[in-house]
Design a protein around this motif. Structure first.
Motif, PDB file in Angstrom:
ATOM      1  N   HIS A 106      39.742  40.204  46.053  1.00 33.47           N
ATOM      2  CA  HIS A 106      39.323  38.835  45.722  1.00 33.47           C
ATOM      3  C   HIS A 106      39.877  38.454  44.361  1.00 33.47           C
ATOM      4  CE1 HIS A 106      36.509  41.372  43.544  1.00 33.47           C
ATOM      5  NE2 HIS A 106      36.360  40.365  42.706  1.00 33.47           N
ATOM      6  N   ASP A 155      38.483  36.453  40.885  1.00 28.60           N
ATOM      7  CA  ASP A 155      37.225  35.988  40.310  1.00 28.60           C
ATOM      8  C   ASP A 155      37.276  34.463  40.199  1.00 28.60           C
ATOM      9  OD1 ASP A 155      36.472  38.598  40.230  1.00 28.60           O
ATOM     10  OD2 ASP A 155      36.452  38.778  38.044  1.00 28.60           O
ATOM     11  N   HIS A 205      42.062  41.595  42.977  1.00 36.25           N
ATOM     12  CA  HIS A 205      41.669  42.967  42.673  1.00 36.25           C
ATOM     13  C   HIS A 205      40.648  43.424  43.705  1.00 36.25           C
ATOM     14  CE1 HIS A 205      39.114  40.207  40.401  1.00 36.25           C
ATOM     15  NE2 HIS A 205      38.143  41.100  40.483  1.00 36.25           N
TER      16      HIS A 205
HETATM   17 FE   LIG Z   1      36.160  40.663  40.634  1.00 36.66          FE
END
Ligand SMILES: [Fe+2]
Ligand SMILES: O=C(O)CCC(=O)C(=O)O
Length: 224
Positions: A97, A99, A154
């Motif tokens: 994903h 952030d 990540h």
């Molecule tokens: Fe994350």
């Protein structure tokens, strides 16, 4: 989807009383040592977040926006545990994903597992160190800088017996603050990437079926 993963978060962690409320929920008899540790971690890491964001905004020649940018966020602290899968096979700890918040600062124990996708498509393992933090740009900062900063994909991959523990401090845009790239960052070479948006309203979309299945929820929500 990710059975090895568990987490607990304290929203708006610097708002007076929020750490205490969380601590008393976990330990009815209280736990002053825990509260003090989380308070000290949040105080110091939020200062680090502000220093780094100030440096970034200044380096873009946007000194006049520093105060607005710093004031636009609150802080979330999240503690995370990833169980060892108890096999030599590598298992997914947390799905890939980006952030969605502004900036993320991560700290962890000695068990590695965090992987970051480079721009040329390689997963690299972040090497844990007791003396350093991992800093990641979130999509809100990507949008505010009109793409000058890159929010990397990540994930966490786990092997072996030992559990991985991590703690993150996330700067998160406040509800009601409109994320809008400064006009200085928009020109012919850098056309506007995202229409001005409210992070909390975007999250409402992100957690819908359409938002969860979209390749880039932010682009779909407010991409130009
Ligand atoms: Fe994350
Ligand atoms: O546990 C980690 O190191 C990563 C956690 C993470 O990516 C997140 O909470 O967004």
């Amino acid at each position: 989807m990710v059975p090895l993963y568990e987490s607990l978060g304290i929203d708006d962690v610097l708002s007076p009383g929020n750490i205490e409320t969380f601590t008393n929920l976990m330990w009815s008899e209280g736990n002053p040592a825990f509260s003090q540790t989380v308070q000290s971690f949040s105080d110091q890491l939020s200062e680090l977040d502000k220093i780094m964001r100030t440096m970034v905004v200044e380096s873009l020649g946007l000194e006049k926006y520093v105060d607005e940018h710093i004031d636009s966020t609150k802080y979330l602290v999240r503690v995370q545990k990833y169980d060892g899968p108890q096999t030599d096979e590598t298992k997914l700890g947390l799905s890939s994903h980006t952030d969605k918040n502004t900036m993320t600062i991560l700290y962890q124990n000695t068990v590695s597992g965090l992987e970051v996708l480079t721009k040329d498509g390689q997963w690299i393992t972040a090497q844990p160190s007791p003396d350093s933090f991992i800093v990641m740009i979130g999509e809100s900062f990507h949008a505010w800088t009109n793409g000058r900063l890159y929010p990397p994909y990540h994930r966490v991959m786990m092997t072996g017996e030992e559990a991985r523990y991590s703690i993150g401090l996330f700067s998160v845009p406040k509800s009601g603050y409109i994320i809008k790239a400064p006009e200085e960052l928009v020109d012919e070479e850098h056309p506007l990437l995202f229409k001005p948006y409210d992070h909390v309203q975007f999250l409402d979309f992100y957690y819908t079926q359409a938002g969860q299945t979209s390749k880039s929820a932010l682009k779909e929500y407010c991409g130009v």
